[in-house]
Design an enzyme around this catalytic site. Structure first.
Site, PDB file in Angstrom:
ATOM      1  N   ASP A 166     -51.718   2.916 -49.893  1.00  0.00           N
ATOM      2  CA  ASP A 166     -50.685   2.652 -48.895  1.00  0.00           C
ATOM      3  C   ASP A 166     -49.681   1.697 -49.551  1.00  0.00           C
ATOM      4  OD1 ASP A 166     -49.120   2.528 -46.635  1.00  0.00           O
ATOM      5  OD2 ASP A 166     -50.776   2.159 -45.254  1.00  0.00           O
TER       6      ASP A 166
HETATM    7  C1  NOJ Z   1     -47.232   1.975 -44.476  1.00  0.00           C
HETATM    8  C2  NOJ Z   1     -47.896   2.911 -43.530  1.00  0.00           C
HETATM    9  O1  NOJ Z   1     -49.179   2.421 -43.215  1.00  0.00           O
HETATM   10  C3  NOJ Z   1     -48.008   4.330 -44.073  1.00  0.00           C
HETATM   11  O2  NOJ Z   1     -48.493   5.168 -43.058  1.00  0.00           O
HETATM   12  C4  NOJ Z   1     -46.678   4.809 -44.559  1.00  0.00           C
HETATM   13  O3  NOJ Z   1     -46.765   6.139 -45.008  1.00  0.00           O
HETATM   14  C5  NOJ Z   1     -46.201   3.876 -45.658  1.00  0.00           C
HETATM   15  N1  NOJ Z   1     -46.075   2.523 -45.121  1.00  0.00           N
HETATM   16  C6  NOJ Z   1     -44.868   4.279 -46.232  1.00  0.00           C
HETATM   17  O4  NOJ Z   1     -43.867   4.048 -45.298  1.00  0.00           O
END
Ligand code: NOJ
Length: 708
Positions: A228
């Site tokens: 993530d």
């Molecule tokens: C954090 C989020 O938890 C995730 O779902 C997302 O795809 C990424 N940021 C990128 O924006």
């Protein structure tokens, strides 16, 4: 090492070590549309690779796309085929925006109703979540885009999400939290995103057991595991645990510099102290530090090859290495129609005392703080900017033949967004909501409008975002007061709830009809009109139980939101309806519940051993959509082993014309009867299992028995 093709092998032979690093850690996107970016290796014709959010539609920076209903609305259709269609449509739009991997679907289980991202997930039930996850993944892959199932695993709350450790036993992980991810792998998913949180003390990026052993080893996952954003905990730990790709790989300051030469460097101390906000200084761990770790022998060179091979393998699979992918399409009539169809079909009719559907000529008082804007979605990385959206007032006005009077009643409920919380994102030049130009609303005015009309339709909502949990399940502002006042004043009150999940409905016995319509996306007003006037049957069923806050499990603070960065999953398997059934607590509306404008009769249920068969008849004079649900009740488990009262084994959604009968079969695979034993794996106890077939977890229409 993953299974690689000859072509990927050849590329690995030719790539220099530095070039391999370009495939395992993100960089700033020169076009600035992607959420994550790999620059490729021009010398060897390895193209750029763009990853983009998200599960409700494409969030390419500065671009528009179809805003689909929230994932929970999609789940309420109980229809994996529709999920597949949505996946394919989002993927076509991703291609049209020159993106290669979609950061979707979100497959976390709805453990606590407070979680700020429940609208991005599918269900409190692992089987339903698994079916929908597989549908979306297959749809995305049909269109040659990489699906990214997220957030692996036990990312069930936003409070303290970057630090918290989910303390969860293996059986519960296997039976509740892992199945949707397993289903994604079985559907051939190309990528898995690790969660920010820890499980049993270890951050997911560094979780060798869950990433290398379970996901890649046991399940045979051949794609790449991506972090993530700013979610890599350590270089050596993550590389050796099996993480393949670090994202975004660069700090927000670097992204900005690449963009406009600006120097917006975040104050790391400020950021890391914010609950739920990842620390943006965690960038570049798979760059220079990984090179050093390989030089030191802490990470093997083979591991770097495997990482690069996995990324290249997905590029090859979607046709990027040959440059022969089509261009996709955006905002097509078919996509718009699909967004409306899903929103209507996911709408759940919780109550109907002969008020709905409305006659065409009905005079409507349309009441609610936000009836002049569509509830497109929740806040955070799933925010999609549609080309157009239809507010409830617009949709109903366009459909109604009678008079429509609009009264907001109480002040607007404002959207909340992660992006307003991030100190390193400056959205000040973006348009906010519509400025309030109308006079202050009043409940009296709404009541007067209701009294003058044939029916009052009150639209209420919550507001949630990634990175924040809801503090309460009550509707925000004075909306309960508004509903109560209108319900007191008229005999025909219809309430429409747009929410991220369960909300408390203290007045539910006082209204004549009640619809749960989630976050419906760009087609909000049209889909609502479709359902209110009966142009489409409200085909939705509850993918989550509705109840008052204190009736849910995990009410102790050690269980939620946690103490000392630790959350005890002490309720074990007893999440959602599994808890309500075991504790014998009456929910406000049970899992699986939802009425139709038609009526259905069930007959001739029989067990086929590995399936259950039943005939469903629409005995109404209008078409309708039924969702047949099969739940398995196990025999007594061995001494000391608990089992839920019933568990969903499968569903079949069917549209039936008036008088039409259809025989449906729901597969009951071995897993439907099995429980997970930490020593023996999946075991099926011998005995007589009851299969309940019905309209919800608490509305059984037929039972059959089967031996195991
Ligand atoms: C954090 C989020 O938890 C995730 O779902 C997302 O795809 C990424 N940021 C990128 O924006």
């Amino acid at each position: 090492m993953s299974d690689t093709t000859d072509r990927v092998e050849r590329l690995l032979d030719e790539l220099t070590r530095d070039e391999k690093f370009r495939l395992v850690s993100g960089a700033a996107d020169p076009e600035r549309t992607a959420t994550g970016y790999l620059p490729g290796v021009e010398r060897l014709d390895v193209p750029e690779f763009r990853l983009v959010d998200g599960p409700l539609g494409v969030r390419a920076e500065g671009e528009r796309a179809t805003a689909f209903p929230a994932s929970l609305a999609l789940a309420a259709t109980f229809d994996p085929e529709l999920a597949r269609e949505q996946g394919a449509a989002m993927a076509r739009e991703a291609k049209a925006h020159n993106q290669d991997a979609l950061l979707a679907p979100g497959a976390n289980l709805v453990r606590v109703p407070h979680c700020g991202r429940n609208f991005e997930y599918f269900s409190e039930d692992p089987q339903l979540a698994a079916d929908l996850t597989a549908g979306v993944v297959e749809g995305i892959h049909d269109e040659d885009v990489v699906a990214t199932v997220k957030h692996y695993v036990a990312n069930n709350q936003e409070s303290n999400r970057t630090r918290v450790s989910a303390e969860v036993d293996e059986r519960t992980l296997r039976e509740l939290y892992l199945p949707a991810f397993r289903a994604a792998v079985d559907a051939g998913v190309g990528s898995v995103m690790t969660a920010y949180n820890r499980v049993n003390g270890t951050h997911l990026s560094d979780h060798r057991e869950l990433v290398s052993e379970v996901l890649k080893g046991e399940w045979g996952f051949e794609g790449y595991v991506v972090s993530d954003w700013y979610g890599v905990e350590s270089t050596v730990g993550a590389a050796n645990a099996g993480l393949d790709l670090e994202m975004p790989g660069v700090s927000p300051a670097a992204i900005r510099e690449a963009d406009d030469g600006g120097d917006a460097s975040p104050d790391a101390a400020d950021v890391s102290s914010l609950d739920g906000i990842p620390d943006p200084t965690k960038a570049g761990l798979f760059g220079e530090p990984l090179a050093e770790a390989i030089d030191d022998g802490a990470v093997s060179a083979d591991r770097l090859d495997d990482m690069a091979a996995r990324v290249l393998g997905q590029m090859e699979r979607i046709g990027l290495l040959d440059g022969d992918r089509d261009d996709g399409a955006i905002d097509t009539p078919a996509h718009r129609d699909l967004a409306e169809r899903i929103a209507a079909r996911g709408t759940v009719l919780l109550e109907n005392d002969d008020v709905l559907p409305l006659d065409d000529g009905t005079d409507v008082a349309l009441i609610g703080p936000n009836v002049r804007e569509a509830t497109v979605g929740g806040g955070g990385s799933s925010e999609t900017t549609p080309f157009r959206s239809v507010a409830p007032a617009e949709g109903i006005d366009a459909r109604a033949d009678g008079e429509v009077t609009v009264a907001r009643g109480v002040p607007e409920i404002e959207d909340v967004s992660l992006f307003d919380l991030l100190p390193y994102i400056d959205d000040s030049d973006e348009a906010g909501g519509d400025a309030e130009t109308t006079p202050d609303p009043s409940i009296d005015e709404a009541v007067a409008a209701a009294e003058d009309a044939d029916v009052a339709v009150v639209v209420v909502r919550d507001a949630t975002t990634e990175a924040r949990d809801r503090e309460t399940l009550e509707l925000p502002g004075r909306q309960d007061e508004l509903v109560e006042a209108v319900a007191d004043a008229t005999e025909r009150t219809v309430v429409v709830v747009n929410s991220s999940g369960p909300v408390e409905l203290p007045w539910h016995d006082d209204v004549e009809a009640l619809l749960a319509a989630w976050y419906p996306g760009q087609a909000h007003g049209d889909a609502l009109a479709d359902v209110l006037y009966g142009d489409r049957d409200p085909g939705g069923r509850l993918p989550v139980t509705f109840g008052p806050e204190e009736a849910f499990p995990a009410t102790d603070e050690t269980q939620y939101p946690g103490v000392d960065d630790t959350v005890e999953y002490a309720e074990g398997l007893f999440v959602g309806y599994r808890h309500f059934d075991a504790a014998d607590v009456e929910p406000t509306y049970p899992f699986g519940h939802g009425d139709s404008y038609a009526e259905f009769r069930y007959r001739d249920a029989e067990s086929l051993g590995d399936a259950v068969r039943v005939t469903v008849e629409n005995c109404a004079e209008r078409p309708g959509r039924e969702v047949v649900q099969a739940y398995v009740r196990p025999p007594a488990a061995p001494e000391g082993v608990e089992r839920p009262v019933r568990e969903l084994a499968g569903t079949a959604a069917v549209g039936l014309d008036p008088g039409e009968s259809r025989t449906v079969e729901i597969d009951l695979d071995d897993r439907a009867f099995a429980r997970y034993d930490p020593d023996d794996g999946w075991v099926t106890d011998e005995g007589t299992y009851t299969v309940e077939v019905g309209r919800s977890s608490r509305d059984v229409r037929a039972t059959v028995e089967t031996e195991r």
